[in-house]
Write a protein that holds these residues in place. Structure first.
Motif, PDB file in Angstrom:
ATOM      1  N   ASN A   1      36.395  54.004  72.794  1.00 35.27           N
ATOM      2  CA  ASN A   1      36.188  53.237  74.029  1.00 35.27           C
ATOM      3  C   ASN A   1      34.928  52.392  73.959  1.00 35.27           C
ATOM      4  OD1 ASN A   1      38.500  54.371  75.037  1.00 35.27           O
ATOM      5  ND2 ASN A   1      37.479  55.738  76.495  1.00 35.27           N
ATOM      6  N   GLU A   2      33.855  52.958  73.395  1.00 42.51           N
ATOM      7  CA  GLU A   2      32.599  52.208  73.269  1.00 42.51           C
ATOM      8  C   GLU A   2      32.774  51.004  72.359  1.00 42.51           C
ATOM      9  OE1 GLU A   2      29.967  55.265  71.939  1.00 42.51           O
ATOM     10  OE2 GLU A   2      29.482  55.940  73.981  1.00 42.51           O
ATOM     11  N   TYR A   3      33.528  51.191  71.267  1.00 44.29           N
ATOM     12  CA  TYR A   3      33.795  50.074  70.354  1.00 44.29           C
ATOM     13  C   TYR A   3      34.588  48.977  71.059  1.00 44.29           C
ATOM     14  CZ  TYR A   3      36.203  47.407  66.745  1.00 44.29           C
ATOM     15  OH  TYR A   3      36.720  46.388  66.004  1.00 44.29           O
ATOM     16  N   ILE A   4      35.634  49.372  71.789  1.00 48.78           N
ATOM     17  CA  ILE A   4      36.475  48.395  72.482  1.00 48.78           C
ATOM     18  C   ILE A   4      35.661  47.639  73.528  1.00 48.78           C
ATOM     19  CG2 ILE A   4      38.426  48.140  74.084  1.00 48.78           C
ATOM     20  CD1 ILE A   4      39.757  50.487  72.565  1.00 48.78           C
ATOM     21  N   LEU A   5      34.824  48.349  74.289  1.00 52.50           N
ATOM     22  CA  LEU A   5      34.012  47.680  75.316  1.00 52.50           C
ATOM     23  C   LEU A   5      32.978  46.754  74.700  1.00 52.50           C
ATOM     24  CD1 LEU A   5      33.611  50.616  77.878  1.00 52.50           C
ATOM     25  CD2 LEU A   5      35.084  48.584  78.064  1.00 52.50           C
ATOM     26  N   ALA A   6      32.448  47.132  73.522  1.00 54.06           N
ATOM     27  CA  ALA A   6      31.509  46.243  72.819  1.00 54.06           C
ATOM     28  C   ALA A   6      32.227  44.975  72.365  1.00 54.06           C
ATOM     29  CB  ALA A   6      30.886  46.970  71.624  1.00 54.06           C
ATOM     30  N   GLU A   7      33.459  45.127  71.865  1.00 59.46           N
ATOM     31  CA  GLU A   7      34.248  43.960  71.463  1.00 59.46           C
ATOM     32  C   GLU A   7      34.572  43.084  72.675  1.00 59.46           C
ATOM     33  OE1 GLU A   7      35.477  42.828  68.297  1.00 59.46           O
ATOM     34  OE2 GLU A   7      33.772  44.110  67.812  1.00 59.46           O
ATOM     35  N   ARG A   8      34.834  43.732  73.815  1.00 55.69           N
ATOM     36  CA  ARG A   8      35.127  42.969  75.027  1.00 55.69           C
ATOM     37  C   ARG A   8      33.893  42.171  75.471  1.00 55.69           C
ATOM     38  NH1 ARG A   8      35.303  42.330  80.415  1.00 55.69           N
ATOM     39  NH2 ARG A   8      37.342  41.857  81.343  1.00 55.69           N
ATOM     40  N   ALA A   9      32.721  42.800  75.370  1.00 60.02           N
ATOM     41  CA  ALA A   9      31.480  42.096  75.726  1.00 60.02           C
ATOM     42  C   ALA A   9      31.274  40.878  74.820  1.00 60.02           C
ATOM     43  CB  ALA A   9      30.291  43.051  75.624  1.00 60.02           C
ATOM     44  N   ARG A  10      31.620  41.025  73.544  1.00 61.01           N
ATOM     45  CA  ARG A  10      31.510  39.895  72.622  1.00 61.01           C
ATOM     46  C   ARG A  10      32.487  38.786  72.998  1.00 61.01           C
ATOM     47  NH1 ARG A  10      34.091  38.277  68.211  1.00 61.01           N
ATOM     48  NH2 ARG A  10      35.389  40.149  68.081  1.00 61.01           N
ATOM     49  N   GLU A  11      33.709  39.164  73.370  1.00 65.73           N
ATOM     50  CA  GLU A  11      34.704  38.175  73.786  1.00 65.73           C
ATOM     51  C   GLU A  11      34.262  37.456  75.065  1.00 65.73           C
ATOM     52  OE1 GLU A  11      37.321  36.955  72.349  1.00 65.73           O
ATOM     53  OE2 GLU A  11      37.473  38.331  70.664  1.00 65.73           O
ATOM     54  N   VAL A  12      33.648  38.196  75.981  1.00 62.12           N
ATOM     55  CA  VAL A  12      33.131  37.579  77.216  1.00 62.12           C
ATOM     56  C   VAL A  12      32.087  36.525  76.862  1.00 62.12           C
ATOM     57  CG1 VAL A  12      31.746  37.993  79.284  1.00 62.12           C
ATOM     58  CG2 VAL A  12      33.640  39.528  78.732  1.00 62.12           C
ATOM     59  N   TRP A  13      31.150  36.898  75.960  1.00 55.95           N
ATOM     60  CA  TRP A  13      30.095  35.967  75.551  1.00 55.95           C
ATOM     61  C   TRP A  13      30.692  34.729  74.887  1.00 55.95           C
ATOM     62  CZ3 TRP A  13      28.605  34.005  70.817  1.00 55.95           C
ATOM     63  CH2 TRP A  13      27.398  33.287  70.816  1.00 55.95           C
ATOM     64  N   GLU A  14      31.674  34.939  74.005  1.00 57.29           N
ATOM     65  CA  GLU A  14      32.290  33.809  73.312  1.00 57.29           C
ATOM     66  C   GLU A  14      33.016  32.891  74.293  1.00 57.29           C
ATOM     67  OE1 GLU A  14      34.814  35.390  70.264  1.00 57.29           O
ATOM     68  OE2 GLU A  14      33.140  35.885  68.928  1.00 57.29           O
ATOM     69  N   PHE A  15      33.699  33.491  75.275  1.00 55.80           N
ATOM     70  CA  PHE A  15      34.425  32.679  76.252  1.00 55.80           C
ATOM     71  C   PHE A  15      33.459  31.886  77.132  1.00 55.80           C
ATOM     72  CE2 PHE A  15      36.698  32.201  80.366  1.00 55.80           C
ATOM     73  CZ  PHE A  15      37.710  31.365  79.927  1.00 55.80           C
ATOM     74  N   GLU A  16      32.356  32.521  77.528  1.00 57.25           N
ATOM     75  CA  GLU A  16      31.366  31.830  78.360  1.00 57.25           C
ATOM     76  C   GLU A  16      30.658  30.735  77.568  1.00 57.25           C
ATOM     77  OE1 GLU A  16      28.949  35.015  79.804  1.00 57.25           O
ATOM     78  OE2 GLU A  16      30.341  35.532  81.433  1.00 57.25           O
TER      79      GLU A  16
END
Length: 195
Positions: free
Chosen positions: A20-35
């Motif tokens: 779960n921590e890995y997935i949420l870290a990847e999601r945070a990266r995707e958020v940053w890339e999208f922004e």
């Protein structure tokens, strides 16, 4: 059984927590890339949908609509691009671990019942072993039948699948124990237990 159950339960909880921590870290990266580069991220998704057979014009229209809903779009990117399912906010790895612990204690105790129930009887150890094997086989088959309720597999197929796989694993474990006892240790460890 309890020691193994604790180990399995904690292992399951820590594994789920790490995932779960890995997935949420990847999601945070995707958020940053999208922004940082929304058009680039949208184009990646368009290319992905086109590669799956959607006409580019339709893919652009769909992505434009989804991208208006930020969280929804990020979660779709996680699932489609990275093939990762974002955990629900109420997911608790320790509950998963507790379920694993309880299951291991319950199912792991059943084969031992033959020895506990028939301890003070006149049955030989090998007779108790046969009873334990039958109880284990029934438990494995029952577990497979229960599994079929969730997987929509035919109950007989699911029961036999778990019985065969579990039986093969149990037989392998027994053979390894026999090999260590009889061959490596010269039979001294196991000889007394058969009388």
């Amino acid at each position: 059984v309890v020691a193994d159950a604790i180990s399995m339960g904690v292992g399951d909880a820590l594994s789920t927590k790490s995932e779960n921590e890995y997935i949420l870290a990847e999601r945070a990266r995707e958020v940053w890339e999208f922004e940082s580069n929304p058009e680039g991220e949208k184009e990646e998704m368009v290319d992905l949908y086109v590669s799956k057979g959607l006409p580019r014009e339709d893919a652009v229209g769909i992505i434009d609509i989804m991208a208006k809903h930020h969280d929804f779009f990020i979660n779709i990117m996680m699932a489609e691009e990275l093939e990762l399912q974002v955990p629900d906010e109420d997911d608790n790895p320790w509950i998963d671990g507790a379920v694993t612990f309880a299951s291991f204690v319950f199912f792991g105790t059943i084969p031992l019942l033959a020895y506990a129930v028939f301890y003070n009887t006149q049955l030989y150890v090998h007779e108790q072993f046969i009873i334990a094997c039958v109880l284990t086989a029934c438990t494995l088959f029952g577990l497979g039948v229960t599994k079929s309720q969730f997987t929509k597999q035919p109950w007989l197929t699911a029961g036999l699948e778990v019985l065969c796989l579990g039986g093969a694993v149990a037989a392998l474990a027994y053979l390894v124990g026999w090999f260590i006892s009889s061959v490596i240790m010269g039979g001294s460890a196991g000889a007394g237990s058969l009388h």
